[in-house]
Motif scaffolding. Structure first.
Motif, PDB file in Angstrom:
ATOM      1  N   THR A   1     -28.391   5.226 -64.872  1.00  0.00           N
ATOM      2  CA  THR A   1     -28.047   5.755 -63.550  1.00  0.00           C
ATOM      3  C   THR A   1     -26.614   5.362 -63.191  1.00  0.00           C
ATOM      4  OG1 THR A   1     -30.345   5.513 -62.902  1.00  0.00           O
ATOM      5  CG2 THR A   1     -28.741   5.857 -61.139  1.00  0.00           C
TER       6      THR A   1
ATOM      7  N   PHE B   1     -32.419   6.769 -65.872  1.00  0.00           N
ATOM      8  CA  PHE B   1     -32.318   7.742 -64.785  1.00  0.00           C
ATOM      9  C   PHE B   1     -33.655   8.406 -64.493  1.00  0.00           C
ATOM     10  CE2 PHE B   1     -31.415  12.041 -63.147  1.00  0.00           C
ATOM     11  CZ  PHE B   1     -30.709  11.700 -62.002  1.00  0.00           C
TER      12      PHE B   1
ATOM     13  N   GLU C   1     -23.661  10.107 -55.137  1.00  0.00           N
ATOM     14  CA  GLU C   1     -24.946  10.652 -55.569  1.00  0.00           C
ATOM     15  C   GLU C   1     -25.274  10.158 -56.980  1.00  0.00           C
ATOM     16  OE1 GLU C   1     -24.865  14.857 -55.359  1.00  0.00           O
ATOM     17  OE2 GLU C   1     -24.523  14.929 -53.169  1.00  0.00           O
TER      18      GLU C   1
ATOM     19  N   GLN D   1     -18.614  18.920 -60.405  1.00  0.00           N
ATOM     20  CA  GLN D   1     -19.976  18.446 -60.636  1.00  0.00           C
ATOM     21  C   GLN D   1     -20.149  16.979 -60.256  1.00  0.00           C
ATOM     22  OE1 GLN D   1     -21.264  19.058 -64.661  1.00  0.00           O
ATOM     23  NE2 GLN D   1     -23.280  18.104 -64.349  1.00  0.00           N
ATOM     24  N   TYR D   2     -19.112  16.156 -60.519  1.00  0.00           N
ATOM     25  CA  TYR D   2     -19.281  14.718 -60.305  1.00  0.00           C
ATOM     26  C   TYR D   2     -18.415  14.167 -59.161  1.00  0.00           C
ATOM     27  CZ  TYR D   2     -21.510  14.944 -64.889  1.00  0.00           C
ATOM     28  OH  TYR D   2     -22.340  15.259 -65.941  1.00  0.00           O
TER      29      TYR D   2
ATOM     30  N   HIS E   1     -19.734  15.092 -54.183  1.00  0.00           N
ATOM     31  CA  HIS E   1     -20.868  14.446 -54.866  1.00  0.00           C
ATOM     32  C   HIS E   1     -20.661  12.952 -55.059  1.00  0.00           C
ATOM     33  CE1 HIS E   1     -22.791  18.305 -55.796  1.00  0.00           C
ATOM     34  NE2 HIS E   1     -21.580  18.760 -56.105  1.00  0.00           N
TER      35      HIS E   1
ATOM     36  N   CYS F   1     -25.892   9.137 -66.942  1.00  0.00           N
ATOM     37  CA  CYS F   1     -24.697   8.896 -67.739  1.00  0.00           C
ATOM     38  C   CYS F   1     -25.083   8.027 -68.931  1.00  0.00           C
ATOM     39  CB  CYS F   1     -23.592   8.246 -66.907  1.00  0.00           C
ATOM     40  SG  CYS F   1     -24.043   6.609 -66.285  1.00  0.00           S
TER      41      CYS F   1
ATOM     42  N   HIS G   1     -35.252   8.613 -60.910  1.00  0.00           N
ATOM     43  CA  HIS G   1     -35.637   9.888 -60.308  1.00  0.00           C
ATOM     44  C   HIS G   1     -37.076   9.838 -59.791  1.00  0.00           C
ATOM     45  CE1 HIS G   1     -35.198  14.168 -59.554  1.00  0.00           C
ATOM     46  NE2 HIS G   1     -36.351  14.392 -60.180  1.00  0.00           N
TER      47      HIS G   1
ATOM     48  N   ALA H   1     -20.127  11.225 -69.781  1.00  0.00           N
ATOM     49  CA  ALA H   1     -21.072  12.151 -69.155  1.00  0.00           C
ATOM     50  C   ALA H   1     -21.938  12.873 -70.177  1.00  0.00           C
ATOM     51  CB  ALA H   1     -20.305  13.172 -68.303  1.00  0.00           C
TER      52      ALA H   1
ATOM     53  N   PHE I   1     -26.562  10.085 -60.768  1.00  0.00           N
ATOM     54  CA  PHE I   1     -26.645  11.097 -61.832  1.00  0.00           C
ATOM     55  C   PHE I   1     -26.777  10.358 -63.175  1.00  0.00           C
ATOM     56  CE2 PHE I   1     -22.199  10.080 -61.271  1.00  0.00           C
ATOM     57  CZ  PHE I   1     -21.729   9.941 -62.572  1.00  0.00           C
TER      58      PHE I   1
ATOM     59  N   TYR J   1     -22.562   1.693 -62.640  1.00  0.00           N
ATOM     60  CA  TYR J   1     -23.798   2.074 -63.333  1.00  0.00           C
ATOM     61  C   TYR J   1     -24.721   0.880 -63.479  1.00  0.00           C
ATOM     62  CZ  TYR J   1     -22.483   0.063 -67.907  1.00  0.00           C
ATOM     63  OH  TYR J   1     -22.147  -0.791 -68.930  1.00  0.00           O
TER      64      TYR J   1
END
Length: 292
Positions: free
Chosen positions: A109, A152, A203, A195-196, A200, A207, A156, A219, A205, A147
């Motif tokens: 994450t 992730f 948020e 996107q990143y 954003h 990685c 989630h 990424a 995501f 991170y």
């Protein structure tokens, strides 16, 4: 009527004349001239309208096929060399760097903490994404991330409060891939920033972090794709080059042709047979045979 002495004189005169037998060189020359004349007559007959035989057509077709095949093989060998030299900086080197970095295949994450868009070579000392790996970056996106090693997919399922998370690495550089560069359409820095970055920021995501260099985060990562590209870029150009050069050497190199068609009898004749040794025992002393 002529006398017997006259006949004897004439016979002696004939016997004293030079011999009419032909020597070996003159006989070979006559044979060569006959062969040349036969070929010339064959060519003349072809010119006169005689259709070529099936063997002649097949021989002509094979000669043409060999010529064009040799031309294609030579071109393939040259292109294989240039293709391999082109693939070294763009595929081979990044693939090896990715293997050395030893990325964790399970995405963790990440959260973007800062996004800076800069212009100018002085401001673009590094870049998260750069379109083109051989040119200097004039415009660049610089993203910093935190991170945690929490997978992730677990994050989630069970979201956590970002303020209570203990990050494993903070404010480290975030790259699109190991080299931080690429070429469209695979790498599009504008889409990457959208996107990143920008809205954003903050948020979570997925990685991938490097187990060899923990401060390196990317990424995109796929062990299977990376290994496939590395193997293909090494095997295909080298195999094409080896096959092309091998076939051309077999066709046009006299040494290779002699080596391939050398009879095993040549090697056998270097050593005496058992029958020869038995005969030598009779003709030569025993000491000479033992030396042999």
């Amino acid at each position: 009527m002529r006398s017997i002495n006259d006949f004897r004189a004439s016979s002696s005169t004939l016997s004293g004349a030079p011999s009419l037998t032909m020597s070996k060189p003159s006989l070979n020359n006559s044979k060569a001239s006959l062969t040349h004349s036969s070929r010339q007559s064959l060519n003349d007959s072809n010119r006169e309208g005689r259709p070529p035989t099936r063997e002649e057509l097949i021989s002509e077709f094979l000669d043409k096929a060999k010529f064009y095949t040799s031309l294609c093989l030579g071109t393939t060998a040259i292109l294989s060399v240039f293709a391999f030299l082109f693939l070294i900086p763009f595929v081979v080197d990044p693939a090896i760097s990715t293997i050395v970095a030893d990325y964790d295949p399970i995405p963790v994450t990440c959260v973007v903490t800062d996004h800076v868009y800069a212009e100018g070579m002085r401001n673009c000392t590094w870049s998260s994404c750069r379109e083109g790996c051989t040119t200097a970056a004039i415009r660049c996106h610089q993203l910093l991330v935190n991170y945690t090693k929490i997978a992730f997919h677990e994050w989630h399922k069970h979201p956590r409060d970002l303020d209570t998370i203990e990050w494993d690495v903070m404010d480290t550089k975030f790259l699109v891939n190991t080299e931080g560069c690429g070429y469209p359409p695979r790498v599009n820095c504008t889409e990457f920033a959208k996107q990143y970055g920008y809205t954003h920021i903050g948020e979570p995501f997925p990685c991938y972090y490097s187990r060899a260099y923990p401060e390196m985060v990317v990424a995109r990562y796929s062990w299977d794709d990376n290994l496939k590209h590395l193997i293909l870029s090494l095997i295909i150009p080298n195999v094409l080059f080896a096959v092309s050069i091998g076939v051309l050497s077999y066709w046009y190199c006299p040494c290779c042709d002699k080596a391939c068609h050398k009879s095993p009898r040549v090697y056998a004749e270097k050593y005496p047979t058992k029958e020869k040794k038995e005969s030598w025992k009779i003709e030569y002393p025993q000491e000479y045979i033992e030396k042999i």
